[in-house]
Design a protein around this motif. Structure first.
Motif, short mmCIF file in Angstrom:
data_model
loop_
_atom_site.label_atom_id
_atom_site.label_comp_id
_atom_site.label_asym_id
_atom_site.label_seq_id
_atom_site.Cartn_x
_atom_site.Cartn_y
_atom_site.Cartn_z
N THR A 1 2.69 -2.65 -2.70
CA THR A 1 1.33 -3.11 -2.39
C THR A 1 1.12 -3.28 -0.89
O THR A 1 0.11 -2.86 -0.33
N HIS A 2 2.09 -3.92 -0.22
CA HIS A 2 1.97 -4.19 1.21
C HIS A 2 2.98 -3.39 2.04
O HIS A 2 3.33 -3.80 3.15
N TYR B 1 5.75 -4.54 4.77
CA TYR B 1 5.84 -5.99 4.70
C TYR B 1 6.54 -6.44 3.43
O TYR B 1 7.32 -7.40 3.44
N THR C 1 0.55 -8.46 5.89
CA THR C 1 -0.31 -7.30 5.70
C THR C 1 -0.37 -6.49 6.99
O THR C 1 -0.20 -7.03 8.08
#
Length: 396
Positions: A277-278, A281, A354
Motif C-alpha cells: 500500500t505504501h 515505507y 507515505t
C-alpha cells in the motif's frame, strides 16, 4: 510500548571485559572495490551490528572475553565514517551521552559488483543518554539530497536520491567503505546528525543469522507477491537462478498472518516494496520489524546460554556485516548499552509513512520529520514522540 524521558547515564564499569580491537582482518573480495531483569542490548542489537552476544547479565552468558575476541575476529571492521565521526563537542569522545549509529542495508548478491550497489535500507539507531531505550529511525531511500563531492571516488557532488549516495561513494575503488563514508557525510549535511559508529548489513548474509536463530516470528499485514524469488520443485530460488533451470516457476506470495519464518522467507518479505500500500515505507517498517524480531529471538531462544549456538551465530554474523565502532573498543559498547532490551526498541517512521513526492520521482522531507531528526541530534526524541505519537510505526 513505553517511551522513557531522557536522563544522563551514570559512569559504567567496563573493567569486566577487555579485548584488543582488531583492525587488520582482511576484507572479502565482495567488500573491497537489575531491578528489571533484561538481557543486554548488545546481545540483541549486535544481531544488527555484527558484534554478537558478547556480554551476559541476567541471561548468565559464560565466556565473555572469549565472545568479545571471537566477534572481533569474525566481523570485518573498517572506517565507515570518515570525517563524519561525532566530535568531542557533540559527545563523541566517550559513550556516556546519547549514541547514534548509522545502519546501511545492501543487497550484495554474488553476480553484482561492489560499485553497483545502493544502500536500499538506511536506518539511524538512536540510544538516548539514559541508555535504557533504543529507537530505529528510517530515512526514505528516495529522499532528494545534496551529495557532497567525494574525491576518493572521483565524484564531483550533486543532487541524488539518498540511496544513491552509497553508490557514488563506492565508484572508482571507493568500495563499501567509500560508499558508507559518503552516505554518512550526506546524512550529516541533510539531518545535522553525526554518528558514533556505523554498520553495513548485507541482507543476503542475514539469512544465515536468522537460520542460526532457527527462524523468527514475523507478522504479514498485507498479502504481497515476491518480486525477487520463486519456487522451483518446491525450492525457493532467486529469479535469475530459477531461469537457468528451465523448469516451471511458481510465484511466492506472502500471506497475511503471524508465523515463524525461515531466513529466506523473512528476508524476502522484508525486501518487498512493489505491491504494498505504501511502497517503500511499508518495506522500511517491515525491515524494522525484522530487526526487532531477530533481537527478541536472540534473547528468548536459549542461544544466549549455549556457547555452541553463540559460536554459530557469531560466524553467521561475520558474513553479514561490516562494522565501525568509531574507534571505541567493542567492550565499552557492551557495558554501556547493557540496559536496553529487545522490547525497548521503538520503531519510528518518516513522512507519516507515505511518499512525499516532489514531482520528479524523488521525495522531500516533511517539516515534522525534520523536527524528529533535530530531536535525535538534541537527544530529545522521547519528548518529541510524546507530542507526535503518530511517528511511532505500527508493528503489525
Amino acid at each position: 510500548m513505553t517511551v522513557q524521558t531522557p536522563r544522563r547515564a551514570s559512569s559504567m564499569d567496563r573493567d569486566a571485559a577487555t579485548a584488543p580491537k582488531r583492525t587488520d582482518r582482511p576484507v572479502s573480495a565482495a567488500q573491497t572495490g537489575k531491578k528489571k531483569k533484561k538481557d543486554p542490548v548488545w546481545a540483541k542489537l549486535t544481531v544488527v551490528l555484527g558484534a554478537l552476544l558478547m556480554m551476559g547479565s541476567g541471561a548468565g552468558i559464560v565466556g565473555t572475553k572469549w565472545m568479545v575476541s571471537s566477534t572481533n575476529s569474525a566481523v570485518t571492521q573498517e572506517n565507515l565514517l570518515g570525517d563524519t565521526k561525532k566530535g568531542a563537542a557533540e559527545g563523541g569522545s566517550d559513550l556516556n551521552g546519547p549514541i547514534d549509529l548509522l545502519l546501511m542495508g545492501v543487497d550484495a548478491r554474488k553476480r553484482w559488483a561492489v560499485d553497483e550497489l545502493h544502500a536500499d535500507t538506511i536506518i539511524i539507531l538512536h540510544i538516548p543518554a539514559s541508555h535504557d531505550q533504543a529507537y530505529l529511525v528510517s530515512i526514505p531511500r528516495d529522499t532528494e539530497v545534496d551529495v557532497p563531492a567525494f574525491p576518493k571516488a572521483r565524484y564531483p557532488g550533486g543532487k541524488a536520491k539518498a540511496t544513491e549516495a552509497f553508490f557514488h561513494g563506492a565508484q572508482n575503488g571507493g568500495g563499501w567503505a567509500g560508499g558508507a563514508q559518503l552516505m554518512a557525510q550526506t546524512l550529516k549535511n541533510a539531518t545535522g546528525i553525526s554518528f558514533d559508529g556505523a554498520a553495513i548489513i548485507d541482507f543476503n548474509g542475514f539469512k544465515g543469522v536468522i537460520d542460526s536463530l532457527n527462524g523468527v516470528k514475523m507478522c504479514v499485514d498485507q498479502r504481497v507477491k515476491s518480486h525477487h524469488m520463486v519456487t522451483v520443485d518446491g525450492k525457493p530460488m532467486y529469479l535469475a537462478e530459477a531461469r537457468k533451470t528451465g523448469k516451471t516457476q511458481t510465484p511466492i506470495y506472502h500471506e497475511k498472518g503471524c508465523r515463524d519464518m525461515e531466513g529466506w522467507e523473512a528476508l524476502d518479505f522484508a525486501r518487498q516494496r512493489y505491491g504494498l500500500t505504501h511502497g517503500d515505507y511499508d518495506r522500511q517498517r517491515h525491515q524494522q520489524q525484522l530487526i526487532k524480531a531477530m533481537a527478541k529471538k536472540a534473547s528468548t531462544s536459549g542461544v544466549l546460554t549455549n556457547p555452541v549456538k553463540i559460536n554459530s551465530l557469531i560466524k553467521s554474523a561475520g558474513q553479514a556485516f561490516v562494522l565501525d565502532t568509531g574507534g571505541v573498543p567493542v567492550a565499552d559498547f557492551i557495558f554501556t548499552l547493557k540496559g536496553v532490551a529487545a522490547n525497548d526498541l521503538v520503531l519510528l517512521r518518516s513522512n507519516n509513512g507515505t511518499f512525499a513526492g516532489n514531482g520528479s520521482g524523488r521525495e522531500t522531507i516533511t517539516e515534522k520529520s525534520r523536527a524528529m531528526y533535530r530531536a535525535v541530534k538534541q537527544d530529545k526524541l522521547a519528548d518529541f514522540i510524546i507530542s507526535n505519537p503518530d511517528v511511532v510505526a505500527k508493528e503489525k
